[in-house]
Design a protein around this motif. Sequence first.
Motif, PDB file in Angstrom:
ATOM      1  N   CYS A  71       0.828  -1.209   0.000  1.00 32.55           N
ATOM      2  CA  CYS A  71       0.000   0.000   0.000  1.00 32.55           C
ATOM      3  C   CYS A  71       0.862   1.259   0.000  1.00 32.55           C
ATOM      4  O   CYS A  71       0.392   2.323  -0.405  1.00 32.55           O
ATOM      5  N   CYS A  74       1.199   4.121  -2.573  1.00 34.24           N
ATOM      6  CA  CYS A  74       0.078   5.047  -2.779  1.00 34.24           C
ATOM      7  C   CYS A  74      -0.448   5.693  -1.500  1.00 34.24           C
ATOM      8  O   CYS A  74      -1.181   6.680  -1.580  1.00 34.24           O
ATOM      9  N   HIS A  75      -0.157   5.099  -0.341  1.00 33.49           N
ATOM     10  CA  HIS A  75      -0.749   5.608   0.904  1.00 33.49           C
ATOM     11  C   HIS A  75       0.295   5.863   1.982  1.00 33.49           C
ATOM     12  O   HIS A  75       1.175   5.039   2.196  1.00 33.49           O
ATOM     13  N   VAL A  85      -0.876   9.030  -4.229  1.00 31.38           N
ATOM     14  CA  VAL A  85      -1.866   8.663  -5.244  1.00 31.38           C
ATOM     15  C   VAL A  85      -3.201   8.377  -4.549  1.00 31.38           C
ATOM     16  O   VAL A  85      -4.279   8.672  -5.058  1.00 31.38           O
ATOM     17  N   PRO A  87      -5.413   8.518  -0.614  1.00 36.43           N
ATOM     18  CA  PRO A  87      -5.486   9.411   0.559  1.00 36.43           C
ATOM     19  C   PRO A  87      -4.662   8.908   1.740  1.00 36.43           C
ATOM     20  O   PRO A  87      -4.436   7.702   1.876  1.00 36.43           O
ATOM     21  N   VAL A  92      -8.457   6.431   9.632  1.00 40.57           N
ATOM     22  CA  VAL A  92      -9.471   5.902   8.710  1.00 40.57           C
ATOM     23  C   VAL A  92     -10.597   5.150   9.442  1.00 40.57           C
ATOM     24  O   VAL A  92     -11.750   5.209   9.023  1.00 40.57           O
ATOM     25  N   ARG A  95     -14.167   6.713  10.185  1.00 36.41           N
ATOM     26  CA  ARG A  95     -14.332   7.866   9.276  1.00 36.41           C
ATOM     27  C   ARG A  95     -15.255   7.464   8.134  1.00 36.41           C
ATOM     28  O   ARG A  95     -15.184   6.357   7.630  1.00 36.41           O
ATOM     29  N   ILE A  97     -16.454   7.044   4.468  1.00 35.73           N
ATOM     30  CA  ILE A  97     -15.667   6.813   3.242  1.00 35.73           C
ATOM     31  C   ILE A  97     -15.579   8.103   2.422  1.00 35.73           C
ATOM     32  O   ILE A  97     -16.560   8.875   2.334  1.00 35.73           O
ATOM     33  N   TYR A 105     -11.671  12.343  -4.482  1.00 36.32           N
ATOM     34  CA  TYR A 105     -12.055  10.952  -4.704  1.00 36.32           C
ATOM     35  C   TYR A 105     -12.806  10.776  -6.014  1.00 36.32           C
ATOM     36  O   TYR A 105     -13.343  11.740  -6.585  1.00 36.32           O
ATOM     37  N   VAL A 109     -16.607   6.589  -5.073  1.00 31.88           N
ATOM     38  CA  VAL A 109     -16.351   6.710  -3.635  1.00 31.88           C
ATOM     39  C   VAL A 109     -17.193   7.846  -3.049  1.00 31.88           C
ATOM     40  O   VAL A 109     -17.755   7.727  -1.962  1.00 31.88           O
ATOM     41  N   ASN A 135     -14.405   2.476  -8.413  1.00 26.02           N
ATOM     42  CA  ASN A 135     -13.468   3.283  -7.615  1.00 26.02           C
ATOM     43  C   ASN A 135     -12.110   3.317  -8.312  1.00 26.02           C
ATOM     44  O   ASN A 135     -11.837   2.526  -9.210  1.00 26.02           O
ATOM     45  N   MET A 137      -9.003   3.002  -7.020  1.00 29.22           N
ATOM     46  CA  MET A 137      -7.833   2.376  -6.379  1.00 29.22           C
ATOM     47  C   MET A 137      -7.356   1.209  -7.238  1.00 29.22           C
ATOM     48  O   MET A 137      -7.996   0.168  -7.289  1.00 29.22           O
ATOM     49  N   PHE A 139      -5.679  -1.527  -7.445  1.00 28.93           N
ATOM     50  CA  PHE A 139      -5.046  -2.525  -6.592  1.00 28.93           C
ATOM     51  C   PHE A 139      -5.869  -3.804  -6.657  1.00 28.93           C
ATOM     52  O   PHE A 139      -7.089  -3.775  -6.473  1.00 28.93           O
ATOM     53  N   VAL A 142      -5.938  -8.154  -1.553  1.00 30.64           N
ATOM     54  CA  VAL A 142      -5.168  -9.118  -0.760  1.00 30.64           C
ATOM     55  C   VAL A 142      -6.086 -10.310  -0.564  1.00 30.64           C
ATOM     56  O   VAL A 142      -7.051 -10.239   0.193  1.00 30.64           O
ATOM     57  N   LEU A 151      -2.847  -7.231   8.253  1.00 28.43           N
ATOM     58  CA  LEU A 151      -2.800  -5.878   7.705  1.00 28.43           C
ATOM     59  C   LEU A 151      -3.776  -4.961   8.442  1.00 28.43           C
ATOM     60  O   LEU A 151      -3.430  -3.838   8.822  1.00 28.43           O
ATOM     61  N   LEU A 155      -3.061  -1.668  10.619  1.00 30.05           N
ATOM     62  CA  LEU A 155      -3.686  -0.366  10.353  1.00 30.05           C
ATOM     63  C   LEU A 155      -4.364   0.171  11.620  1.00 30.05           C
ATOM     64  O   LEU A 155      -4.298   1.364  11.907  1.00 30.05           O
TER      65      LEU A 155
END
Length: 161
Positions: A71, A74-75, A85, A87, A92, A95, A97, A105, A109, A135, A137, A139, A142, A151, A155
């Motif tokens: 991640c 980009c994060h 790239v 947020p 998070v 919060r 979305i 966004y 999103v 969206n 992202m 990616f 996982v 993960l 976080l």
Amino acid sequence: MRGLIFVALLTVAACGPSETPPPPTSEPVPTTQAAAPPAPSNDEEQAKIAALASPYNEANYEAGRRVFAQCRSCHVIDAGAPHRVGPNLHGVFGREIGTAQGFTYSQAVQDASFVWDADHLDHWLQNPQTFLPGNRMAFAGVRDETQRRDLIAYLMVEASE
Ligand code: HEC
């Protein structure tokens, strides 16, 4: 005569090593082993993970940190660090979305409406595109459940510090 001296030297050399090493090695070893345990540096973070709700309390902090490498391009997750790239992920959990200040966004999103918790994150991370089509992202997700658990626990610890 020369030969005799040679033999005598060889004998000394052969006997020497077998007699000298044992005492020094048998003593220092326990001391160095006793000094080793304080080395691991993630004890504090791992203790925070133990206090999380199940199943995240069983996660491995170090393994989660390694999954987050996927991640990082980009994060960022440190409070106040600039968006990349994607947020900044600090804070998070809990919060809505698409509401990190100063990040633009995708429409998908912006149109979505829920509060980030472990469950939503688990689905998002498993496959961002099927979870929220459209969206931005880029990616693949996982797929491994244990990796997602580690993960998300990582976080939870890092996003709130
Ligand atoms: C190639 C870049 C990229 C990678 C890699 C990436 N993301 Fe993202 N991420 C984004 C972008 C861009 C968005 C905003 C998506 C949008 O607006 O549609 C986003 C959004 C998010 C959001 C929603 C944030 C919010 O404020 O609502 C979360 C959570 C998230 N990513 C977590 C992750 C995690 C965890 C990983 C690693 C497993 C990861 N992302 C990997 C680019 C990336």
